[in-house]
Design an enzyme around this catalytic site. Structure first.
Site, short mmCIF file in Angstrom:
data_model
loop_
_atom_site.label_atom_id
_atom_site.label_comp_id
_atom_site.label_asym_id
_atom_site.label_seq_id
_atom_site.Cartn_x
_atom_site.Cartn_y
_atom_site.Cartn_z
N HIS A 1 0.82 -1.21 0.00
CA HIS A 1 0.00 0.00 0.00
C HIS A 1 0.85 1.26 0.00
O HIS A 1 1.95 1.28 0.54
CB HIS A 1 -0.89 0.06 1.26
CG HIS A 1 -1.77 -1.12 1.43
ND1 HIS A 1 -2.04 -1.65 2.66
CD2 HIS A 1 -2.45 -1.88 0.54
CE1 HIS A 1 -2.87 -2.68 2.52
NE2 HIS A 1 -3.12 -2.84 1.25
N LYS B 1 6.33 6.42 8.02
CA LYS B 1 5.82 5.47 9.01
C LYS B 1 6.96 4.97 9.89
O LYS B 1 8.07 4.74 9.41
CB LYS B 1 5.17 4.27 8.32
CG LYS B 1 3.94 4.60 7.51
CD LYS B 1 3.40 3.37 6.82
CE LYS B 1 2.18 3.71 5.97
NZ LYS B 1 1.71 2.55 5.22
N TYR C 1 2.00 1.29 14.17
CA TYR C 1 2.85 2.24 13.46
C TYR C 1 2.31 3.65 13.58
O TYR C 1 1.13 3.89 13.69
CB TYR C 1 3.04 1.86 11.99
CG TYR C 1 1.81 1.67 11.14
CD1 TYR C 1 1.41 2.64 10.25
CD2 TYR C 1 1.07 0.49 11.22
CE1 TYR C 1 0.28 2.47 9.45
CE2 TYR C 1 -0.04 0.30 10.43
CZ TYR C 1 -0.43 1.30 9.55
OH TYR C 1 -1.54 1.11 8.75
N ASP D 1 -6.52 -6.29 -1.79
CA ASP D 1 -5.10 -6.49 -2.05
C ASP D 1 -4.85 -7.47 -3.20
O ASP D 1 -3.80 -7.39 -3.85
CB ASP D 1 -4.38 -6.95 -0.78
CG ASP D 1 -4.20 -5.82 0.22
OD1 ASP D 1 -4.46 -4.64 -0.14
OD2 ASP D 1 -3.77 -6.09 1.35
#
Length: 181
Positions: free
Chosen positions: A66, A75, A135, A174
């Protein structure tokens, strides 16, 4: 004493971060992030985190790859419980490592973190029976700008460690991402 060890990967700007762990018979203590230490590292990571995310997944869950076309996010990724294989793919078109990837094992045992800057696609595979993954992000999630690349893109040739996993679990979304072409 240094609170964090910043380990360079083969891709400029992408780091594995090892926090200092203080352990004794009672357990352990660590800082997962310290603005002063990140900002004043030789990397000058001046980050403004605005969102924290946490996910729990079972063995074989593969999420990604992603990224956001607009509102790109830095991140800082870690595993609270369990073990994952975390992957970042360089999508920065002017980068000498464009379309290269780095994968790292993150676990509750090794306490490593993965710093993924803007301009990378991100995905992970759960290797333990379950994993809790957290995260920090420098921008908010905007679903209208989300995009992705299929996890098994032949050009990227990511070496996912799937040998000991009976069932790979991938969301319908996905499964539909295109290849890098």
């Amino acid at each position: 004493m240094e609170k964090f060890k910043f380990i360079e990967t083969k891709i400029k700007g992408l780091y594995i971060i090892e926090p200092t762990i203080f352990s004794d018979s009672r357990g352990y203590f660590m800082e997962s992030y310290n603005e002063f230490n990140f900002k004043n590292s030789n990397l000058d990571l001046n980050l403004n985190f605005v969102q924290d995310n946490e996910a729990k997944s079972k063995k074989g869950v593969l999420r990604g790859l992603h990224y956001q076309n607009e509102h790109a996010q830095d991140k800082l990724v870690r595993v609270i419980s369990g073990k994952i294989f975390d992957v970042a793919v360089d999508l920065r078109k002017n980068s000498p490592t464009y379309l290269d990837w780095v994968g790292v094992i993150l676990s509750d045992e090794n306490k490593k973190q993965f710093y993924i800057p803007k301009g990378f696609a991100h995905g992970y595979l759960v290797l333990s029976d379950e994993a809790v993954f957290a995260y920090k992000c420098t921008d908010y999630y905007h679903p209208e700008f989300e995009d992705g690349i299929i996890y098994n893109d032949p050009y990227l040739n990511i070496n996912w460690p799937i040998d000991n996993i009976e069932n790979i679990i991938i969301s319908d979304k996905d499964k539909k991402w295109p290849t890098i072409d």
